[in-house]
Design a protein around this motif. Structure first.
Motif, mmCIF file in Angstrom:
data_model
loop_
_atom_site.group_PDB
_atom_site.id
_atom_site.type_symbol
_atom_site.label_atom_id
_atom_site.label_comp_id
_atom_site.label_asym_id
_atom_site.label_seq_id
_atom_site.Cartn_x
_atom_site.Cartn_y
_atom_site.Cartn_z
ATOM 1 N N THR A 49 0.852 -1.188 0.000
ATOM 2 C CA THR A 49 0.000 0.000 0.000
ATOM 3 C C THR A 49 0.884 1.232 0.000
ATOM 4 N N ARG A 50 0.900 1.963 -1.111
ATOM 5 C CA ARG A 50 1.691 3.184 -1.163
ATOM 6 C C ARG A 50 1.080 4.253 -0.275
ATOM 7 N N LYS A 51 -0.230 4.327 -0.286
ATOM 8 C CA LYS A 51 -0.961 5.222 0.616
ATOM 9 C C LYS A 51 -1.776 4.346 1.553
ATOM 10 N N PRO A 52 -2.049 4.813 2.760
ATOM 11 C CA PRO A 52 -2.767 3.952 3.708
ATOM 12 C C PRO A 52 -4.219 3.721 3.282
ATOM 13 N N LEU A 53 -4.720 2.547 3.635
ATOM 14 C CA LEU A 53 -6.134 2.261 3.421
ATOM 15 C C LEU A 53 -6.902 2.821 4.611
ATOM 16 N N VAL A 54 -7.965 3.565 4.328
ATOM 17 C CA VAL A 54 -8.776 4.168 5.381
ATOM 18 C C VAL A 54 -10.219 3.705 5.226
ATOM 19 N N ALA A 55 -10.988 3.876 6.275
ATOM 20 C CA ALA A 55 -12.384 3.446 6.276
ATOM 21 C C ALA A 55 -13.210 4.321 5.334
ATOM 22 N N SER A 56 -14.189 3.693 4.689
ATOM 23 C CA SER A 56 -15.100 4.435 3.820
ATOM 24 C C SER A 56 -16.113 5.196 4.676
ATOM 25 N N ASP A 57 -16.823 6.097 4.050
ATOM 26 C CA ASP A 57 -17.854 6.863 4.769
ATOM 27 C C ASP A 57 -18.922 5.937 5.342
ATOM 28 N N GLU A 58 -19.231 4.882 4.599
ATOM 29 C CA GLU A 58 -20.238 3.912 5.062
ATOM 30 C C GLU A 58 -19.754 3.180 6.315
ATOM 31 N N GLU A 59 -18.469 2.782 6.307
ATOM 32 C CA GLU A 59 -17.906 2.108 7.481
ATOM 33 C C GLU A 59 -17.903 3.031 8.698
ATOM 34 N N VAL A 60 -17.545 4.299 8.483
ATOM 35 C CA VAL A 60 -17.502 5.257 9.585
ATOM 36 C C VAL A 60 -18.901 5.470 10.152
ATOM 37 N N ALA A 61 -19.907 5.463 9.275
ATOM 38 C CA ALA A 61 -21.288 5.616 9.752
ATOM 39 C C ALA A 61 -21.684 4.433 10.632
#
Length: 123
Positions: free
Chosen positions: A95-107
């Motif tokens: 992963t060159r850039k970090p994987l972050v949570a989607s808006d749906e996951e954050v909800a």
């Protein structure tokens, strides 16, 4: 009472800083990443989830160093200056850039909003 921005109370950050310092959490991360990379078999992958910007910076720099990339502070400003020797390449960055949570996951799970996942693979 909430902070000026209306987010978390100001004491939260203070207690977080105290906890990080007392437990030497950042030092532990710096020590464990090279040991974990050494313990990997060739082709093995190391995935690290960080929940704080300071943690993520340490993980990012450790992965880049293991991937044979020089940290920005080590790169000379002029190409006429002697170039430092690059560290040996031990891993490749998945992963060159970090994987972050989607808006749906954050909800669904508000606590995952600050989580960042970085992955490398041993050569």
């Amino acid at each position: 009472k909430k902070g000026r921005g209306g987010g978390t109370p100001p004491a939260t950050r203070s207690f977080q800083a105290i906890r990080i310092a007392v437990n030497d959490e950042l030092g532990a991360i710096e020590d464990v990443i090279p040991a974990a990379i050494d313990a990997l078999a060739p082709g093995g992958r190391l995935a690290i989830i960080s929940f704080h910007g300071l943690e993520d910076k340490i993980v990012k720099m450790a992965f880049k160093k293991a991937a044979g990339q020089l940290p920005p502070a080590m790169v000379p400003l002029s190409r006429w200056e002697p170039q430092p020797e690059a560290p040996p390449k031990v891993v490749t960055l998945i992963t060159r850039k970090p994987l972050v949570a989607s808006d749906e996951e954050v909800a669904d799970n508000v606590r995952c909003r600050s989580a960042k996942l970085r992955i490398c693979e041993k050569l």
